[in-house]
Design an enzyme around this catalytic site. Structure first.
Site, mmCIF file in Angstrom:
data_model
loop_
_atom_site.group_PDB
_atom_site.id
_atom_site.type_symbol
_atom_site.label_atom_id
_atom_site.label_comp_id
_atom_site.label_asym_id
_atom_site.label_seq_id
_atom_site.Cartn_x
_atom_site.Cartn_y
_atom_site.Cartn_z
ATOM 1 C CG ASP A 1 -1.854 1.201 1.233
ATOM 2 O OD1 ASP A 1 -2.536 1.394 0.201
ATOM 3 O OD2 ASP A 1 -1.889 1.959 2.204
ATOM 4 C CB SER A 2 0.360 4.659 -1.206
ATOM 5 O OG SER A 2 -0.914 4.866 -0.645
ATOM 6 C CB CYS B 1 -2.523 1.196 -2.944
ATOM 7 S SG CYS B 1 -2.322 2.873 -3.559
ATOM 8 C CD GLU C 1 -2.961 8.812 6.272
ATOM 9 O OE1 GLU C 1 -2.028 9.631 6.256
ATOM 10 O OE2 GLU C 1 -2.901 7.691 5.734
ATOM 11 C CB CYS D 1 -10.829 5.224 -0.131
ATOM 12 S SG CYS D 1 -9.391 5.787 0.829
ATOM 13 C CG HIS E 1 -7.247 5.912 4.498
ATOM 14 N ND1 HIS E 1 -6.522 5.634 3.366
ATOM 15 C CD2 HIS E 1 -6.348 6.401 5.412
ATOM 16 C CE1 HIS E 1 -5.247 5.932 3.580
ATOM 17 N NE2 HIS E 1 -5.111 6.402 4.806
#
Lengths: 271, 271
Positions: free
Chosen positions: A9-10, A72, A151, A184, A186
């Protein structure tokens, strides 16, 4: 020897995929690599994303992984086909599993997709959905505020509710919407807030859960599931600053009691 | 040329899988073969089930199918591994997709499975679930009255409710149960009655839906999805009496308007 599933993943978003892989496939061993030093990939050029992705893949291939999960969305959109063609192991991305789960779930063929600006403007979900069923009604919406909010550890409460509610306003106008894809990795961390905003009548599809489910299916189909009794020891690598990565990793995996007895978290040097 | 997906079943139960394949993969062409003349397979010997299954498979292989879906629990339990080893095309059964979907869905690892006496006593679902996660709590229950009830067209109403309620009584005592697998391809036709009996807090997993979802994933993974624009013409074959087969087929597919313009229903002679 329990050959590992590799996850790239990034940054930290793919940890929700890793979490689901461990939950749904508790016998399997994972090696996770987050390119936190060069994250986010979203604003980068196609060539740069490809170069960085291949560097991550080479790091994991040297560790003899049996499957690669590209956790990702940006890397999936730009490199999945190339990786599938070049690697001798199964490679899966996060986009098609979410699309297939939504097609399975919807009753009226009205599907919404939310993601980063990069993912939404790539049209990858719309293409994946319409390639399978051209008659689907798909409404896409970029939610650029969600990733920075997550984040920063803001997953619920008044501020999160207001950001989610304002961002999803255009979708709430779609009376027919019955299924919403979290496009996504996240977003599963704010799923409850999203569900509360969009209403209980809309089924929410987590790409992370569905990618783990398809990893299970593809491993099973290729007779690659681990059949031994060794308890897996998972390895998590980050290319960047370790403190934040460790904190977020521990936060995501907090419900696994004793989990951190069977985990290593290390810095990765790719070049 | 749109190469077809082949679906075999001992009778009409697999039509729920065919229905989901057409719903989730509307571009794909299907050839369904129901061995209604020799149905049910449940009470037959392993050797007999293998022999009959291979006869059906040969009928479909001659029609150049690109994938085989074994939409019968008994045939899956007895022949899937052999078919996978011998055929040069992807082969999937109905048991593992349901198991994987339940593992994806459950929040507390308490899973119930209902099926015919044959399927439940084969322990195939318990094995599929525990192979992936040995810590799952699995409660199995045979519901021998459901298939004859469904085949008589009794899907709801007072009698159906009373049969379902009495049959599921032992499972209703399991306070922790949060996920229930319909481990028989007939059961999706009485899903509403089952949901009503077992309560809204239990997620119901239809093996038929999940098998179609995995067929989609495996076709996609192997780059076998149809990419053209031809409207598919599906073919349904039965080895037995055509009138009942045609009536049940039409009943299951009734929501597809104009559906029967693109379907043929014929008698199959296997030997």
């Amino acid at each position: 020897m329990n050959q590992a599933i590799g996850v790239i993943d990034s940054g930290v978003g793919g940890l929700t995929v890793a979490h689901e892989l461990i939950r749904q496939l508790p016998k399997e061993r994972l090696i996770y690599l987050g390119d936190t030093q060069r994250c986010p990939y979203g604003p980068r050029s196609n060539e740069e994303v490809k170069k960085f992705t291949w560097e991550m893949v080479e790091f994991l291939v040297r560790k003899n992984i049996k499957m690669l999960v590209v956790a990702c969305n940006t890397a999936t959109a730009f490199t999945l086909n190339e990786l599938k063609d070049c690697l001798p192991i199964p490679v899966i991305g996060v986009i098609k599993p979410g699309a297939r789960a939504a097609i399975n779930e919807t009753k009226n063929n009205h599907i919404g997709v939310i993601g980063t600006e990069g993912t939404i403007s790539s049209n990858a979900y719309v293409t994946a959905l319409k390639d399978i069923n051209a008659d689907l009604h798909v409404q896409s919406l970029a939610c650029p505020l969600f990733v920075p909010m997550v984040e920063h550890g803001c997953l619920s409460g008044e501020y999160a509710e207001s950001v989610v509610s304002n961002s999803l306003f255009p979708l709430k106008q779609q009376q027919d919407l019955d299924t919403l894809i979290l496009g996504c990795t996240h977003y599963p961390l704010i799923k409850n807030t999203i569900q509360q905003t969009i209403g209980e009548n809309v089924s929410i599809i987590s790409s992370s859960k569905e990618t783990a489910r398809e990893a299970s299916a593809i491993l099973g189909f290729n007779d690659l599931l681990y059949k031994g009794d060794e308890t897996p020891i998972h390895q998590f690598y980050s290319t960047g600053e370790m403190e934040v990565f460790t904190r977020i990793t521990k936060g995501i995996f907090k419900e696994f009691i004793d989990y951190f007895d069977s985990v290593t978290i290390e810095k990765a040097v790719l070049r």
